[in-house]
Design a protein around this motif. Structure first.
Motif, short mmCIF file in Angstrom:
data_model
loop_
_atom_site.label_atom_id
_atom_site.label_comp_id
_atom_site.label_asym_id
_atom_site.label_seq_id
_atom_site.Cartn_x
_atom_site.Cartn_y
_atom_site.Cartn_z
N GLY A 137 35.53 -18.33 16.92
CA GLY A 137 34.58 -18.26 18.02
C GLY A 137 34.66 -17.02 18.87
O GLY A 137 33.65 -16.35 19.12
N SER A 138 35.86 -16.65 19.31
CA SER A 138 35.94 -15.57 20.29
C SER A 138 36.74 -14.40 19.75
O SER A 138 37.43 -14.50 18.73
CB SER A 138 36.63 -16.11 21.55
OG SER A 138 37.93 -16.53 21.20
N GLY A 139 36.65 -13.29 20.45
CA GLY A 139 37.43 -12.12 20.07
C GLY A 139 38.91 -12.42 20.16
O GLY A 139 39.69 -12.05 19.27
N PHE A 140 39.32 -13.14 21.21
CA PHE A 140 40.73 -13.48 21.37
C PHE A 140 41.21 -14.35 20.21
O PHE A 140 42.29 -14.12 19.65
CB PHE A 140 40.92 -14.22 22.71
CG PHE A 140 42.33 -14.63 22.97
CD1 PHE A 140 43.31 -13.66 23.17
CD2 PHE A 140 42.69 -15.97 23.00
CE1 PHE A 140 44.62 -14.04 23.40
CE2 PHE A 140 44.00 -16.35 23.22
CZ PHE A 140 44.96 -15.39 23.43
N GLY A 141 40.35 -15.31 19.83
CA GLY A 141 40.69 -16.18 18.71
C GLY A 141 40.89 -15.40 17.42
O GLY A 141 41.85 -15.64 16.67
N LEU A 142 40.02 -14.42 17.22
CA LEU A 142 40.13 -13.59 16.01
C LEU A 142 41.45 -12.85 15.97
O LEU A 142 42.10 -12.77 14.94
CB LEU A 142 38.97 -12.59 15.97
CG LEU A 142 37.68 -13.03 15.28
CD1 LEU A 142 36.65 -11.93 15.35
CD2 LEU A 142 37.94 -13.42 13.84
N VAL A 143 41.83 -12.30 17.14
CA VAL A 143 43.08 -11.55 17.20
C VAL A 143 44.24 -12.46 16.83
O VAL A 143 45.11 -12.11 16.00
CB VAL A 143 43.28 -10.95 18.61
CG1 VAL A 143 44.68 -10.35 18.73
CG2 VAL A 143 42.22 -9.89 18.87
N ILE A 144 44.27 -13.69 17.41
CA ILE A 144 45.33 -14.64 17.11
C ILE A 144 45.31 -14.99 15.62
O ILE A 144 46.35 -15.02 14.95
CB ILE A 144 45.15 -15.95 17.93
CG1 ILE A 144 45.14 -15.64 19.42
CG2 ILE A 144 46.21 -16.97 17.57
CD1 ILE A 144 46.49 -15.43 20.02
N LEU A 145 44.09 -15.22 15.11
CA LEU A 145 43.95 -15.59 13.69
C LEU A 145 44.55 -14.52 12.79
O LEU A 145 45.38 -14.80 11.92
CB LEU A 145 42.46 -15.77 13.37
CG LEU A 145 42.12 -16.00 11.89
CD1 LEU A 145 42.67 -17.33 11.43
CD2 LEU A 145 40.62 -15.96 11.67
N PHE A 146 44.17 -13.25 13.02
CA PHE A 146 44.68 -12.19 12.15
C PHE A 146 46.17 -11.99 12.33
O PHE A 146 46.89 -11.75 11.36
CB PHE A 146 43.90 -10.90 12.37
CG PHE A 146 42.64 -10.87 11.58
CD1 PHE A 146 42.69 -10.74 10.20
CD2 PHE A 146 41.41 -11.04 12.18
CE1 PHE A 146 41.54 -10.76 9.44
CE2 PHE A 146 40.26 -11.06 11.43
CZ PHE A 146 40.31 -10.92 10.06
N ALA A 147 46.64 -12.13 13.57
CA ALA A 147 48.07 -12.00 13.80
C ALA A 147 48.80 -13.06 12.99
O ALA A 147 49.80 -12.77 12.32
CB ALA A 147 48.38 -12.15 15.29
N LEU A 148 48.28 -14.30 13.01
CA LEU A 148 48.92 -15.38 12.25
C LEU A 148 48.90 -15.08 10.75
O LEU A 148 49.92 -15.23 10.07
CB LEU A 148 48.17 -16.70 12.50
CG LEU A 148 48.62 -17.51 13.72
CD1 LEU A 148 47.73 -18.72 13.90
CD2 LEU A 148 50.07 -17.93 13.55
N VAL A 149 47.72 -14.64 10.25
CA VAL A 149 47.60 -14.34 8.82
C VAL A 149 48.62 -13.29 8.41
O VAL A 149 49.36 -13.44 7.43
CB VAL A 149 46.16 -13.86 8.49
CG1 VAL A 149 46.11 -13.26 7.10
CG2 VAL A 149 45.18 -15.01 8.60
#
Lengths: 407, 317
Positions: free
Chosen positions: B76-88
């Protein structure tokens, strides 16, 4: 050890002669038997392929086993041989087609591959020298990577239809109809209906015998080389380049000879491969093939001719045999393998093969049948070797006590 | 003229992106070579496995059936994307790092004192094993790599464009490279690594746990390779079981080009090779771009065997 000491093995024991005779008989007649039974005739083709791998492995053994130069792009010379056989061979057939006398024309056309053998060998050897010259100063891993790059280079050039010679990724065919003598040999047919045996000479069988003859020639030459002045300078160079140079071994010449001779056999194998397949594409000369040939040499035992042959038979033959058995319903029923299991085995062959390489290196880095000298180099910390270090190398190799030997 | 200049700029951008991936993988080669003097041939498979682990983590985390409402948050959000990629990235780095340690433990450690050919052959075996393991147990086909965030093209000069994905890759790589450089230069472990690469035996005598250093090296190298693998998947849109081979060899070329064993050399070599290759594919033909890489390798080894930043090693008797 005085200079007159015989370097080679001292004569053949009775057991060894018997083994050689049995081996020779098997080599000549086993494929005939296999060819006779329909269900097993695919094995003749595999035998011919294994034979080509044996030639390749024996050639690479000169470079890796004797001279100690790791070549990861050996398949480039094989490609050079195959492509020059195809290009020059097709030109030759075209040139010969202008000859008026039918008999001579047909004879020349059908024996094209025999004329191509020296031509391709020379081209491959020149390629070997032209690779060897710039990389003379490199050693060890660097050399391995440059040769790897060279191997890929040749494949990519062939894929890109270099100078319009190779017809690119589509591959090119070899327009030589029947090799010399095949038609005559195909005439007699032997039938023994009682056991389901029906034999007629086949193309696969023809190339099998050509390969066997070439292998015998290779072994003869390689054995001579091993005991020659050049062979001994390779051993010296392999063990310590600086020391060898300081006692007068010409490193430059020795390395170039190793590259040239190794490449030469790669080229010969390439000619046979091109004619045997009748069609070559760059895919046949991938890096994986180079790796397989290196593994044959290492797994079998570097510097040991029987070892290298066993290595080539195992690595070149096993996957093909597994696949063949999986596809042959009769053999599958004999070995109690059902189709899914068989195809699973066939699929798992490379996985197991990779695992085998790792296990082999940890457990027996000198290979299955190592040369005695190489085995000792690869196990420098063995107590036995350390003990024997005071003795002369000759005494060690012949298992006698040479401590009082006068050097 | 302007069109040509635009092509050059475009190829430079592509080259820098490609080069940043080469640099990440080249670091893995150079780290291991610096410490063990061996070519970790299986490193290209770390790159490949990393791409797969990254792909599966990404699809797992964005699948609402598995993570429920979190999927919407990630996408949904830019912040979410950052967390997602960090996790990946973290998951892939840890998984592949552990794989690297395992490989070292079982395939290379028994050969520590063997002649130099033995570990190389063993590494080739590991490489074949891993490729076929993925081929048999995961998928024989190329898997598509989903596009998670919309990629925008930004025009910078004439027809030359830079995509947000390229910027993302370059920024991440620069962060990682700086982190590694600082790590090796500043921390205790980094110091131990440098000491081990200078003289393994002497480092051992000074109280450095050599096995720990080597294990650690085999964690970092593959972890960086895994990141490069994910980027490669994102950039080209697919992952495949044999995707590691060619980038692996080129990254090794990059490491040699910069001077193997030298970290900054590997980075320089990676970027240089990427740029040279892109220019070659832009101006010659794409078919010959691999040839260019190998010719560069051969020329460097002939004229400057130590690499651009490496010292020439004098052979000891």
């Amino acid at each position: 050890m005085d200079i007159q000491t015989k370097v080679g093995d001292g004569g053949w024991s009775k057991g060894k002669i018997a083994l050689a005779v049995v081996g020779a008989i098997l080599l000549v007649f086993l494929p005939v038997v296999l060819q006779g039974f329909v269900a097993m005739s695919f094995l003749v083709r595999i035998l011919a392929v294994v034979g080509i791998y044996v030639m390749l492995a024996l050639g690479l053994n000169i470079v890796v086993g004797y001279a100690g130069l790791l070549d990861l792009g050996y398949i480039a010379f094989y490609a050079m041989g195959a492509y020059s056989a195809a290009v020059v061979g097709n030109l030759f057939v075209k040139a010969v087609s202008h000859i008026g006398a039918v008999g001579l024309r047909e004879f020349l056309t059908s024996s094209t591959f025999i004329f191509m053998l020296p031509v391709a060998a020379l081209i491959a050897a020149l390629t070997g020298i032209s690779l060897g010259t710039p990389v003379l100063r490199l050693r060890g891993d660097y050399l391995a990577i440059v040769t790897l790059g060279f191997g890929e280079l040749i494949r990519i050039l062939a894929t890109n239809n270099f100078l319009g010679l190779t017809n690119g990724a589509m591959g090119m065919s070899i327009n030589v109809p029947n090799p010399v003598g095949l038609v005559a040999m195909q005439k007699p047919v032997i039938n023994i209906p009682a056991v389901g045996f029906s034999f007629q000479f086949s193309v696969n069988l023809y190339w099998y015998y050509v390969v066997v003859l070439l292998i015998c020639f290779t072994i003869f030459i390689v054995r001579r080389l091993d005991n020659s002045r050049l062979g001994r300078s390779w051993v010296a160079m392999r063990e310590d380049e600086v020391a060898a140079a300081s006692v007068g071994v010409n490193i430059r010449t020795a390395k170039l000879w190793a590259f040239a001779l190794g490449a030469l056999w790669g080229g010969l194998a390439g000619v046979v491969f091109a004619n045997f397949q009748g069609f070559i594409t760059p895919d046949s000369f991938s890096f994986l093939e180079s790796v397989f040939v290196v593994s044959m040499v290492v797994l079998g035992g570097m510097g040991s001719i029987p070892g290298v042959i066993i290595g080539a038979a195992l690595i070149g033959g096993l996957p093909a045999i597994i696949q063949g058995v999986a596809q042959s319903p009769m053999l599958a029923s004999v070995f109690h393998i059902d189709a899914p299991t068989a195809s699973a085995i066939a699929n798992y062959r490379y996985l197991l093969f990779g695992l085998l390489m790792v296990v082999m290196m940890a457990w027996r880095p000198q290979g299955i049948l190592p040369s005695k000298r190489r085995a000792r180099e690869l196990h420098p910390e063995d107590e036995k070797t350390l003990e024997e270090e005071d003795q002369s190398l000759w005494a060690v190799e012949h298992g006698i006590d040479g401590s009082g030997h006068d050097l | 003229m302007q069109a040509q200049l635009a092509t050059i700029v475009q190829q430079l951008i592509n080259g820098i992106t490609l080069g940043s991936m080469y640099a990440l993988v080249a670091l893995g080669y150079t780290l291991v070579y610096g410490i063990l003097l061996m070519i970790n041939f299986a490193h290209s498979e770390m790159f490949m496995v990393g791409a797969y682990v990254g792909l599966f983590t990404l699809t797992g985390l964005t699948n609402p059936h598995l993570v429920g409402g979190l999927a919407a948050f990630f996408k949904g959000s830019g912040f979410g994307l950052v967390i997602l990629f960090a996790l990946v990235f973290v998951v892939a780095m840890i998984a592949v790092g552990c794989l690297g340690m395992l490989v070292e433990r079982f395939a290379y450690r028994p050969l520590r004192n063997a002649p130099r050919l033995a570990p190389l052959i063993s590494a080739i075996g590991v490489s074949i094993f891993l490729q076929n393991a993925v081929l048999l147990w995961v998928n024989t086909m190329a898997l598509p790599f989903p596009q998670v965030f919309p990629v925008k093209e930004i025009t910078i000069y004439g027809s030359a464009q830079v995509s947000t994905l390229q910027i993302f890759i370059l920024v991440t790589v620069i962060i990682l490279l700086t982190a590694l450089d600082t790590f090796v230069a500043r921390t205790r472990m980094g110091k131990a690594m440098r000491a081990t690469s200078q003289d393994r035996e002497a480092a051992g005598l000074m109280g450095i746990d050599i096995n720990r250093v080597i294990t650690f090296t085999f964690f970092i190298g593959p972890a960086l390779g895994a990141v490069a693998g994910i980027f490669n998947g994102m950039y080209y849109g697919v992952v495949l079981w044999n995707m590691g081979f060619i980038p692996g060899i080129k990254s090794f070329t990059a490491a040699v080009l910069g001077g193997i064993g030298n970290l900054r050399g590997a980075i320089l070599g990676g970027f240089l090779l990427g740029i040279v290759e892109s220019l070659a594919s832009g101006f010659l033909s794409t078919g010959y771009k691999d040839v260019v890489a190998f010719i560069v390798l051969i020329l460097v080894l002939i004229f400057r065997p130590g690499g651009l930043l490496g010292e020439s090693v004098v052979e000891k008797v």
